[in-house]
Design an enzyme around this catalytic site. Structure first.
Site, PDB file in Angstrom:
ATOM      1  N   CYS A 347      26.027 -42.567  -3.496  1.00 33.54           N
ATOM      2  CA  CYS A 347      26.657 -43.234  -4.518  1.00 33.54           C
ATOM      3  C   CYS A 347      25.738 -44.296  -4.855  1.00 33.54           C
ATOM      4  O   CYS A 347      25.391 -45.089  -4.299  1.00 33.54           O
ATOM      5  CB  CYS A 347      28.095 -43.864  -4.088  1.00 33.54           C
ATOM      6  SG  CYS A 347      29.033 -44.762  -5.466  1.00 33.54           S
ATOM      7  N   LYS A 386      26.851 -36.057   2.018  1.00 32.58           N
ATOM      8  CA  LYS A 386      26.124 -35.732   0.834  1.00 32.58           C
ATOM      9  C   LYS A 386      25.203 -36.936   0.511  1.00 32.58           C
ATOM     10  O   LYS A 386      25.590 -38.155   0.550  1.00 32.58           O
ATOM     11  CB  LYS A 386      27.174 -35.630  -0.333  1.00 32.58           C
ATOM     12  CG  LYS A 386      26.692 -35.424  -1.693  1.00 32.58           C
ATOM     13  CD  LYS A 386      27.737 -35.480  -2.749  1.00 32.58           C
ATOM     14  CE  LYS A 386      27.176 -34.837  -4.050  1.00 32.58           C
ATOM     15  NZ  LYS A 386      26.415 -35.820  -4.969  1.00 32.58           N
ATOM     16  N   HIS A 416      21.255 -34.202  -3.278  1.00 31.83           N
ATOM     17  CA  HIS A 416      21.034 -34.257  -4.871  1.00 31.83           C
ATOM     18  C   HIS A 416      19.599 -34.789  -4.948  1.00 31.83           C
ATOM     19  O   HIS A 416      19.236 -35.900  -4.250  1.00 31.83           O
ATOM     20  CB  HIS A 416      22.010 -35.354  -5.233  1.00 31.83           C
ATOM     21  CG  HIS A 416      22.023 -35.618  -6.890  1.00 31.83           C
ATOM     22  ND1 HIS A 416      22.757 -36.696  -7.214  1.00 31.83           N
ATOM     23  CD2 HIS A 416      21.093 -34.941  -7.689  1.00 31.83           C
ATOM     24  CE1 HIS A 416      22.591 -36.740  -8.742  1.00 31.83           C
ATOM     25  NE2 HIS A 416      21.478 -35.699  -9.073  1.00 31.83           N
ATOM     26  N   GLY A 449      21.865 -30.580  -8.652  1.00 33.60           N
ATOM     27  CA  GLY A 449      21.152 -31.270  -9.424  1.00 33.60           C
ATOM     28  C   GLY A 449      20.861 -30.143 -10.667  1.00 33.60           C
ATOM     29  O   GLY A 449      20.220 -29.260 -10.801  1.00 33.60           O
TER      30      GLY A 449
END
Length: 602
Positions: A347, A386, A416, A449
């Site tokens: 985040c 993640k 990501h 992505g």
């Protein structure tokens, strides 16, 4: 290769002569205070002049506010919505809602045309007299009707209900700090003690090395016990040394699956249900803040709700210390139906990062180790991670963490391909994802992505052949049918009528989830508009000259029909028009500014 820029659209659909008009309907109050005038130049471009105002709030989305607020004096009492079940209010004189049916009906907004989806599906609408589609299931006296045949069929069916609803008893225990977290507390204390012992051992080793070089050690000598004759013979067991991890009891086959990314705000239950219909294999809740869950916050626990069609469902947790994360993991296993728990290490939001949560945990390796280890020990649920490639721009660091994630017991790692500072402004680095995938083997890894089509999916697998699957986020927001495209290995040219049917499904799921009264309708409208801030970016295949890429803006173009042109608009007022086709006129005082406006094309 930089793929940002303008998408290639067939010349006959491009609008050559146009004047950009600034619609004040989609400008929030904060921007209106800044805006002084709009000048249209000779070439049709818009030049905005702003006045300096020190009182104007600075920063992203400071003027959003609520889209619509329902007042108690405009809402009918929840206890009396269905007069066939109950005649008296549970709260008596303390209740602030309306109890007079006739008075409420005078204030109630006009019913929305069409039949109540909840009544058609379940044979009964729990909203009763408050339902905005009430004309389809209320008699002349306002009595709620029941279709017993449909209701029996719905009750007998499976896979069409919402689960993971926190009970009142557990909610009360959490608020009174009475929930039994002894298991979590014991594991966290043992983990802290083992770390302290490790430090003490390292210090002793240093002292012994100094003594061996010529100095004297202050460490007391320990006598080694002589083995007794009663020592049992046979194979040496390791049950008292290496205990079987509980996370090994539950296994998930991740290979080849399509994973819908945890999406803040827009990744709600109705949207996940829609993506399941289009072929998503794995779904995950929106990011839930661990401290808020432990406070029994209704808004946070609403994120944990799961539709029964989500056959492989996880909950993503965000926290900055092992105590709250471990307790939440225990709580989820005890009280909820969850298949795995995901740790958010990606985040990029500023206040989350400053708290040491999200991507901020990447800078606190010792804390992160405790978080992953303790969560694994307290629960039999697989713990997944993640993360992003790093924190600072153009500085990838996560490859150093991959072997550690493997040692700490992660069941799945999703990467990501951008750093925190890059947000969504650069292309995802799939070559780096491949490098990291090899370092974490045999732990499966998913890449994430810039996947917007089946072509992007195949290119990603060519660059990263070692990954076990892919996670799709913005691509699914722009075109939720991407999952079916990938599984059928082709690209769909979705017409405007088909896209409108997709919106209908979402609205119906929203009314079933949030309710079909005024509050439920406006909540559904709000999340629909948030989704349209992404969905309008879809360019129909029949209009394109080359496949659409994630960071490409389309030129101003008209569609093959009026609805397609309306759906391509980036103007908030046009999104509101679409919502009115499905949910009726907006109420007085309604305003909307998309939450993701600043990054809508990144």
């Amino acid at each position: 290769m930089d793929l940002s820029g303008v998408a290639k659209i067939k010349p006959e659909f491009i609008v050559e002569d146009h004047v950009k008009v600034l619609s004040m309907d989609c400008v929030n109050e904060n921007d209106k205070r800044k805006l002084e005038a709009v000048d249209v130049e000779e070439d049709g471009s818009v030049k905005k002049r702003f006045k300096k105002n020190k009182n104007v709030l600075k920063g992203q989305n400071k003027g959003r506010g609520p889209t619509f607020v329902t007042k108690p004096e405009d809402c009918f009492c929840h206890s009396l919505k269905d007069s066939t079940l109950q005649q008296t209010c549970n709260y008596g004189e303390k209740c602030k809602f309306v109890h007079d049916k006739n008075a409420f009906m005078k204030k109630k907004p006009e019913d929305i045309s069409g039949e109540c989806y909840v009544f058609l599906e379940q044979g009964y609408c729990p909203m009763g007299i408050s339902c905005r589609f009430g004309s389809s299931h209320l008699d002349e006296n306002g009595v709620n009707l029941i279709n017993e045949d449909v209701q029996k069929k719905w009750k007998a069916s499976s896979g069409n209900r919402t689960v993971n609803i926190l009970s009142h008893e557990v909610r009360h225990e959490l608020r009174k700090h009475a929930y039994n977290f002894e298991k979590s507390e014991k594991i966290c204390k043992e983990n802290k003690a083992s770390k302290d012992d490790k430090k003490e051992t390292e210090n002793c080793c240093k002292v012994n090395l100094e003594a061996k070089d010529g100095g004297e050690s202050d460490v007391p000598k320990v006598d080694i016990a002589v083995e007794s004759d009663n020592t049992p013979s046979g194979p040496v067991l390791d049950t008292d040394i290496v205990k079987t991890r509980k996370c090994e009891l539950k296994k998930i086959d991740w290979t080849g699956k399509l994973y819908l990314s945890p999406l803040t705000t827009v990744g709600n239950l109705p949207y996940r249900r829609l993506c399941k219909k289009w072929g998503a294999d794995i779904t995950c809740s929106e990011m839930a803040v661990a401290t808020e869950l432990l406070k029994a916050s209704p808004q946070e626990w609403a994120l944990i709700k799961r539709h029964e069609s989500e056959d492989l469902f996880g909950v993503q947790l965000c926290g900055n210390n092992p105590y709250v994360m471990t307790k939440c993991t225990q709580l989820l296993e005890d009280q909820m139906t969850v298949d795995f728990v995901d740790i958010n290490l990606g985040c990029p939001i500023e206040f989350i990062y400053k708290q040491g949560s999200g991507s901020g945990l990447l800078q606190r390796t010792n804390v992160l180790q405790s978080v992953v280890t303790c969560m694994n020990q307290v629960s039999s649920l697989p713990v997944t991670i993640k993360t992003r490639t790093g924190i600072h721009k153009d500085t990838n660091i996560i490859h150093n963490m991959m072997p550690k994630f493997k040692d700490w017991g992660a069941s799945l790692i999703t990467l990501h391909g951008r750093t925190r500072e890059q947000r969504y402004t650069k292309q995802a680095d799939w070559d780096y994802i491949e490098k990291c995938s090899q370092l974490c083997c045999p732990v499966p890894m998913f890449g994430n992505g810039d996947i917007l089509s089946y072509e992007d999916y195949t290119e990603s697998l060519k660059k990263s052949p070692s990954i076990s699957g892919v996670m799709i986020g913005r691509g699914a927001l722009i075109k939720p049918w991407i999952f079916q495209e990938i599984k059928e290995k082709k690209v769909f040219d979705i017409s405007s009528s088909e896209r409108f049917d997709v919106l209908k499904d979402y609205v119906n799921y929203g009314l079933e989830h949030w309710g079909s009264d005024t509050r439920g309708v406006e909540t559904t409208r709000r999340f629909l508009l948030e989704w349209l801030s992404f969905l309008h970016r879809y360019i129909p295949v029949g209009i394109l000259e080359a496949s659409q890429k994630m960071n490409q803006r389309p030129p101003i173009y008209h569609g093959r029909d009026d609805m397609e042109t309306l759906m391509a608009s980036s103007n908030c007022s046009d999104w509101i028009k679409i919502s009115e086709m499905l949910l009726g006129k907006i109420p007085t005082g309604f305003s909307f500014l998309p939450k993701h406006k600043a990054n809508s094309w990144k």
